[in-house]
Write a protein that holds these residues in place. Structure first.
Motif, PDB file in Angstrom:
ATOM      1  N   LYS A 201       0.849  -1.199   0.000  1.00 47.70           N
ATOM      2  CA  LYS A 201       0.000   0.000   0.000  1.00 47.70           C
ATOM      3  C   LYS A 201       0.880   1.242   0.000  1.00 47.70           C
ATOM      4  O   LYS A 201       0.625   2.189  -0.709  1.00 47.70           O
ATOM      5  CB  LYS A 201      -0.881   0.030   1.257  1.00 47.70           C
ATOM      6  CG  LYS A 201      -2.146  -0.775   1.153  1.00 47.70           C
ATOM      7  CD  LYS A 201      -3.026  -0.538   2.367  1.00 47.70           C
ATOM      8  CE  LYS A 201      -3.929  -1.722   2.604  1.00 47.70           C
ATOM      9  NZ  LYS A 201      -4.612  -1.689   3.904  1.00 47.70           N
ATOM     10  N   GLY A 204       2.498   1.863  -3.229  1.00 48.94           N
ATOM     11  CA  GLY A 204       1.550   2.151  -4.299  1.00 48.94           C
ATOM     12  C   GLY A 204       1.342   0.974  -5.241  1.00 48.94           C
ATOM     13  O   GLY A 204       0.511   1.047  -6.136  1.00 48.94           O
ATOM     14  N   THR A 205       2.099  -0.095  -5.066  1.00 50.96           N
ATOM     15  CA  THR A 205       1.992  -1.220  -5.993  1.00 50.96           C
ATOM     16  C   THR A 205       0.665  -1.955  -5.856  1.00 50.96           C
ATOM     17  O   THR A 205       0.228  -2.613  -6.786  1.00 50.96           O
ATOM     18  CB  THR A 205       3.143  -2.215  -5.773  1.00 50.96           C
ATOM     19  OG1 THR A 205       3.193  -2.543  -4.393  1.00 50.96           O
ATOM     20  CG2 THR A 205       4.456  -1.635  -6.196  1.00 50.96           C
ATOM     21  N   GLU A 207      -2.212  -0.714  -5.859  1.00 44.21           N
ATOM     22  CA  GLU A 207      -3.159  -0.158  -6.833  1.00 44.21           C
ATOM     23  C   GLU A 207      -3.065  -0.918  -8.150  1.00 44.21           C
ATOM     24  O   GLU A 207      -4.068  -1.226  -8.771  1.00 44.21           O
ATOM     25  CB  GLU A 207      -2.831   1.316  -7.087  1.00 44.21           C
ATOM     26  CG  GLU A 207      -3.199   2.246  -5.971  1.00 44.21           C
ATOM     27  CD  GLU A 207      -4.633   2.721  -6.066  1.00 44.21           C
ATOM     28  OE1 GLU A 207      -5.466   2.159  -5.359  1.00 44.21           O
ATOM     29  OE2 GLU A 207      -4.890   3.645  -6.856  1.00 44.21           O
ATOM     30  N   GLN A 208      -1.828  -1.167  -8.547  1.00 43.73           N
ATOM     31  CA  GLN A 208      -1.615  -1.844  -9.821  1.00 43.73           C
ATOM     32  C   GLN A 208      -2.174  -3.270  -9.767  1.00 43.73           C
ATOM     33  O   GLN A 208      -2.636  -3.804 -10.761  1.00 43.73           O
ATOM     34  CB  GLN A 208      -0.111  -1.849 -10.144  1.00 43.73           C
ATOM     35  CG  GLN A 208       0.223  -1.918 -11.613  1.00 43.73           C
ATOM     36  CD  GLN A 208      -0.287  -0.725 -12.413  1.00 43.73           C
ATOM     37  OE1 GLN A 208      -0.084   0.427 -12.050  1.00 43.73           O
ATOM     38  NE2 GLN A 208      -0.984  -0.986 -13.510  1.00 43.73           N
ATOM     39  N   ILE A 209      -2.132  -3.889  -8.577  1.00 45.61           N
ATOM     40  CA  ILE A 209      -2.722  -5.224  -8.405  1.00 45.61           C
ATOM     41  C   ILE A 209      -4.248  -5.108  -8.390  1.00 45.61           C
ATOM     42  O   ILE A 209      -4.945  -5.924  -8.988  1.00 45.61           O
ATOM     43  CB  ILE A 209      -2.253  -5.846  -7.063  1.00 45.61           C
ATOM     44  CG1 ILE A 209      -0.748  -6.115  -7.096  1.00 45.61           C
ATOM     45  CG2 ILE A 209      -3.024  -7.120  -6.747  1.00 45.61           C
ATOM     46  CD1 ILE A 209      -0.337  -7.278  -7.941  1.00 45.61           C
ATOM     47  N   ASN A 210      -4.749  -4.108  -7.699  1.00 46.41           N
ATOM     48  CA  ASN A 210      -6.198  -3.969  -7.543  1.00 46.41           C
ATOM     49  C   ASN A 210      -6.931  -3.695  -8.850  1.00 46.41           C
ATOM     50  O   ASN A 210      -8.117  -3.973  -8.951  1.00 46.41           O
ATOM     51  CB  ASN A 210      -6.522  -2.865  -6.534  1.00 46.41           C
ATOM     52  CG  ASN A 210      -6.254  -3.311  -5.117  1.00 46.41           C
ATOM     53  OD1 ASN A 210      -6.080  -4.502  -4.871  1.00 46.41           O
ATOM     54  ND2 ASN A 210      -6.214  -2.377  -4.198  1.00 46.41           N
ATOM     55  N   VAL A 211      -6.249  -3.140  -9.841  1.00 45.00           N
ATOM     56  CA  VAL A 211      -6.931  -2.925 -11.116  1.00 45.00           C
ATOM     57  C   VAL A 211      -6.850  -4.158 -12.019  1.00 45.00           C
ATOM     58  O   VAL A 211      -7.373  -4.152 -13.115  1.00 45.00           O
ATOM     59  CB  VAL A 211      -6.393  -1.705 -11.918  1.00 45.00           C
ATOM     60  CG1 VAL A 211      -6.795  -0.421 -11.256  1.00 45.00           C
ATOM     61  CG2 VAL A 211      -4.911  -1.796 -12.127  1.00 45.00           C
ATOM     62  N   THR A 212      -6.184  -5.188 -11.564  1.00 51.73           N
ATOM     63  CA  THR A 212      -6.167  -6.432 -12.343  1.00 51.73           C
ATOM     64  C   THR A 212      -7.314  -7.317 -11.856  1.00 51.73           C
ATOM     65  O   THR A 212      -7.821  -7.124 -10.754  1.00 51.73           O
ATOM     66  CB  THR A 212      -4.852  -7.216 -12.149  1.00 51.73           C
ATOM     67  OG1 THR A 212      -4.838  -7.729 -10.826  1.00 51.73           O
ATOM     68  CG2 THR A 212      -3.642  -6.344 -12.375  1.00 51.73           C
ATOM     69  N   PRO A 213      -7.691  -8.299 -12.672  1.00 54.54           N
ATOM     70  CA  PRO A 213      -8.795  -9.172 -12.242  1.00 54.54           C
ATOM     71  C   PRO A 213      -8.349 -10.257 -11.256  1.00 54.54           C
ATOM     72  O   PRO A 213      -9.093 -11.204 -11.026  1.00 54.54           O
ATOM     73  CB  PRO A 213      -9.287  -9.782 -13.562  1.00 54.54           C
ATOM     74  CG  PRO A 213      -8.167  -9.648 -14.516  1.00 54.54           C
ATOM     75  CD  PRO A 213      -7.313  -8.523 -14.069  1.00 54.54           C
ATOM     76  N   VAL A 214      -7.180 -10.146 -10.665  1.00 56.30           N
ATOM     77  CA  VAL A 214      -6.686 -11.206  -9.775  1.00 56.30           C
ATOM     78  C   VAL A 214      -7.634 -11.395  -8.580  1.00 56.30           C
ATOM     79  O   VAL A 214      -8.170 -10.430  -8.038  1.00 56.30           O
ATOM     80  CB  VAL A 214      -5.240 -10.887  -9.317  1.00 56.30           C
ATOM     81  CG1 VAL A 214      -5.198  -9.747  -8.347  1.00 56.30           C
ATOM     82  CG2 VAL A 214      -4.575 -12.108  -8.726  1.00 56.30           C
ATOM     83  N   LYS A 366     -10.524  -5.102  -2.851  1.00 56.67           N
ATOM     84  CA  LYS A 366     -10.054  -4.557  -4.123  1.00 56.67           C
ATOM     85  C   LYS A 366     -10.947  -3.425  -4.598  1.00 56.67           C
ATOM     86  O   LYS A 366     -10.693  -2.782  -5.592  1.00 56.67           O
ATOM     87  CB  LYS A 366     -10.037  -5.658  -5.192  1.00 56.67           C
ATOM     88  CG  LYS A 366      -8.887  -6.627  -5.027  1.00 56.67           C
ATOM     89  CD  LYS A 366      -8.931  -7.679  -6.110  1.00 56.67           C
ATOM     90  CE  LYS A 366      -8.569  -7.082  -7.459  1.00 56.67           C
ATOM     91  NZ  LYS A 366      -8.890  -8.005  -8.564  1.00 56.67           N
ATOM     92  N   ASN A 367     -12.031  -3.219  -3.881  1.00 57.82           N
ATOM     93  CA  ASN A 367     -13.018  -2.226  -4.298  1.00 57.82           C
ATOM     94  C   ASN A 367     -13.700  -1.719  -3.038  1.00 57.82           C
ATOM     95  O   ASN A 367     -14.245  -2.509  -2.275  1.00 57.82           O
ATOM     96  CB  ASN A 367     -14.019  -2.933  -5.228  1.00 57.82           C
ATOM     97  CG  ASN A 367     -15.153  -2.024  -5.658  1.00 57.82           C
ATOM     98  OD1 ASN A 367     -16.018  -1.693  -4.865  1.00 57.82           O
ATOM     99  ND2 ASN A 367     -15.157  -1.635  -6.911  1.00 57.82           N
TER     100      ASN A 367
END
Lengths: 368, 247
Positions: A201, A204-205, A207-214, A366-367
């Protein structure tokens, strides 16, 4: 679940590229296993005493000798009066003042009884209490010796001859080591995951994970699995250290030790991640985790036995996963308990694991 | 650019307590378009963008991205978008190649395809020599280009760029926009926020947000006409100075 593979590769790479972590994985168990069993001892030794011998007779100096050669007491000073000795006690130099009465020898021969006054520094209650009972024992022994020498028909007092089960020499180490393994785990496998997600967090990385469908489950698993493997390594490594350094090996089955620890690792890594998910920054996560660890350690039975806690505190310890693993580890190490005997530790630990891991997954958002 | 709508927001709102960060925003973005999303600091751009990316739940209103509702189908939305955040968000302690492999893998691309694409991409960017370089040791301009390439690595339909050129020198900014145009040519819709007015001129259409609301939305040429300005700077200034909230 295809993404899990990639997530894991990333986690392991990051873990071993970290300059500090691999060193800690080796050094912390070494320090815990090597040093702590020696320093965290509850045996009371090296108590300093001052003797005021008002009699100066053969028998009184034999008593002094007897005390100082027992291994528990050091003769710190021989004083001429009580005030002198009391000053030493007040300065903290000594813990005991032994005053041998005037006419000690004469009284012994004449009446068969004489007086020794003991003054105890009870700031540290346990030290004072234990020391006093050692002292009483030594004086009693001495009295008996004298009676025999004098050829007096001694009415043999009832003597209690204890037989210590499971730890015949009442050695402190076999008792502490199994618990210390659990402690090392909570420090590494509990603390590090607590700093992990929140670290992403901060950088900032996340965020990049949270915008993926993982998926959340995959992501949390990828955070846990590396610590499981580290945890299992730590258990094995600590057990080897305990065996090589102290000769302490489990009386029970080694697979059982691992079974319990695997579940325990699952519990604390989930707890760590849950805290990490709720935290805004690493400092916050560290403080919260620290709070939990301190409470867990104090109520785990590591230092003070749970059975001597007040009733409400006993109930509180039921919420503590450390309590179950420490009990189980000690039982396996010292008594060689089997799985069926430890089911009462096993079930709560499993329940704890299910709750904590579910929580870790749910709290990862994630949301929002 | 086609007439197909890929982003549609209707009264999209985000409220934090009493503070309405994004206030009933309505707009449409067409496929293949470069859409500039402008506004002063604190105007609510990032908040709106985070809702569109499925990172944040709208308090009110609706929005769909690539045909999926951002409130209920956010994980489907995420399959079709790329995102580059304000803050550099690649893994510092992984190499260029490892970062690309990781994100490609996460989006479910096959290892073979990932490998091919990495080689193509690095050659195109002239990055081949940096393949095994730790990302932390790259200069900022390169990092930004890499972050952008990563955001479109899995061929998303839409890419969201949140101030992608902040702190970057003019030459690199130019190169960066060339990358954006290339992506748009491939049919990727670009949704970009910026504070540079020259960049606003590069966009097909521009919206300007003031205090959480969209106050103007049109092509740069039309906006200049409407606000009687010579440049986008004049347009922005005319609108932004009415703003009541700052940082």
């Amino acid at each position: 679940m295809k993404a899990l593979k990639y997530l894991l590769v990333k986690e392991y790479k990051q873990m071993f590229r970290n300059r500090l972590l691999p060193i800690i994985f080796i050094l912390l168990p070494v320090a815990m296993m090597n040093m702590v069993p020696r320093v965290a001892t509850q045996e009371v030794k090296n108590l300093n005493m001052a003797v005021i011998d008002c009699d100066h007779s053969t028998l009184s100096s034999r008593l002094t000798q007897k005390l100082s050669s027992s291994g528990f007491f050091n003769l710190y000073a021989t004083c001429n009066n009580y005030k002198e000795a009391y000053d030493l006690l007040e300065r903290g130099d000594i813990d005991f003042i032994i005053t041998i009465e005037d006419n000690f020898e004469k009284n012994l021969y004449r009446t068969g009884g004489a007086q020794v006054m003991v003054t105890v520094n009870a700031v540290n209650g346990m030290k004072g209490g234990l020391g006093n009972s050692y002292l009483t024992q030594i004086v009693m022994q001495y009295a008996q010796e004298l009676n025999i020498e004098a050829g007096l028909s001694v009415k043999r007092p009832v003597k209690v001859e204890p037989r210590y089960l499971f730890n015949p020499t009442i050695d402190y180490k076999p008792y502490m080591i199994p618990a210390l393994i659990a402690m090392t785990l909570v420090l590494l496998v509990g603390f590090l995951p607590a700093l992990n997600v929140v670290g992403e967090k901060e950088r900032g990385t996340i965020e990049q994970i949270n915008v993926t469908p993982v998926g959340r489950i995959e992501f949390i698993l990828s955070k846990m699995i590396p610590y499981w493997s580290v945890g299992i390594f730590i258990v094995a490594f600590s057990m080897i250290l305990a065996w090589k350094i102290h000769g302490v090996v489990p009386a029970g089955s080694i697979p059982l030790v691992f079974l319990f620890n695997v579940i325990y690792i699952f519990v604390i890594s989930s707890l760590g991640l849950t805290i990490s998910n709720y935290s805004e920054n690493m400092r916050q996560a560290a403080i919260v985790m620290f709070f939990f660890i301190v409470i867990f350690i104090l109520t785990s039975g590591l230092i003070s036995p749970i059975s001597s806690m007040p009733d409400w505190a006993k109930e509180v310890t039921r919420l503590n996963p450390l309590r179950y693993i420490i009990t189980a580890m000690r039982e396996i190490y010292l008594k060689g308990s089997t799985f069926s005997q430890l089911i009462t530790q096993f079930v709560p630990l499993c329940l704890y694991g299910i709750i904590a891991s579910t929580w870790a997954i749910i709290s990862f958002q994630k949301n929002n | 650019m086609t007439d197909k709508v890929v982003i549609k927001a209707e009264g999209l709102t985000k409220q934090f307590g009493d503070f309405v960060a994004t206030d009933h925003v309505t707009f449409e973005v067409h496929e293949g378009e470069i859409f500039g999303f402008l506004g002063a600091n604190g105007a609510g751009k990032t908040t709106a963008m985070r809702m569109l990316c499925g990172l944040s739940q709208p308090s009110a209103g609706k929005a769909s991205v690539a045909g999926f509702d951002v409130a209920t189908q956010h994980e489907q939305v995420k399959r079709h978008i790329g995102y580059m955040s304000q803050k550099f968000a690649l893994y510092d302690d992984l190499t260029v190649e490892e970062n690309l492999t990781f994100f490609g893998g996460i989006y479910g691309m096959s290892p073979k395809k990932v490998k091919e694409k990495i080689t193509d991409l690095l050659t195109e960017l002239g990055f081949e020599s940096e393949r095994k370089t730790m990302v932390k040791s790259l200069p900022l301009g390169w990092k930004q280009k890499l972050a952008f390439s990563l955001a479109i690595f899995h061929d998303p339909r839409i890419v969201f760029l949140d101030e992608p050129t902040g702190g970057v020198d003019p030459v690199t900014r130019r190169q960066f926009w060339e990358l954006i145009y290339q992506a748009a040519d491939r049919g990727i819709t670009v949704f970009v926020t910026t504070h540079y007015m020259d960049e606003a001129e590069y966009c097909d259409r521009v919206s300007i947000m003031v205090d959480g609301k969209i106050e103007a939305l049109d092509s740069p040429a039309n906006l200049k006409r409407q606000f009687n300005g010579n440049s986008m700077y004049d347009v922005f200034y005319a609108l932004a100075r009415t703003a009541k909230r700052g940082d």
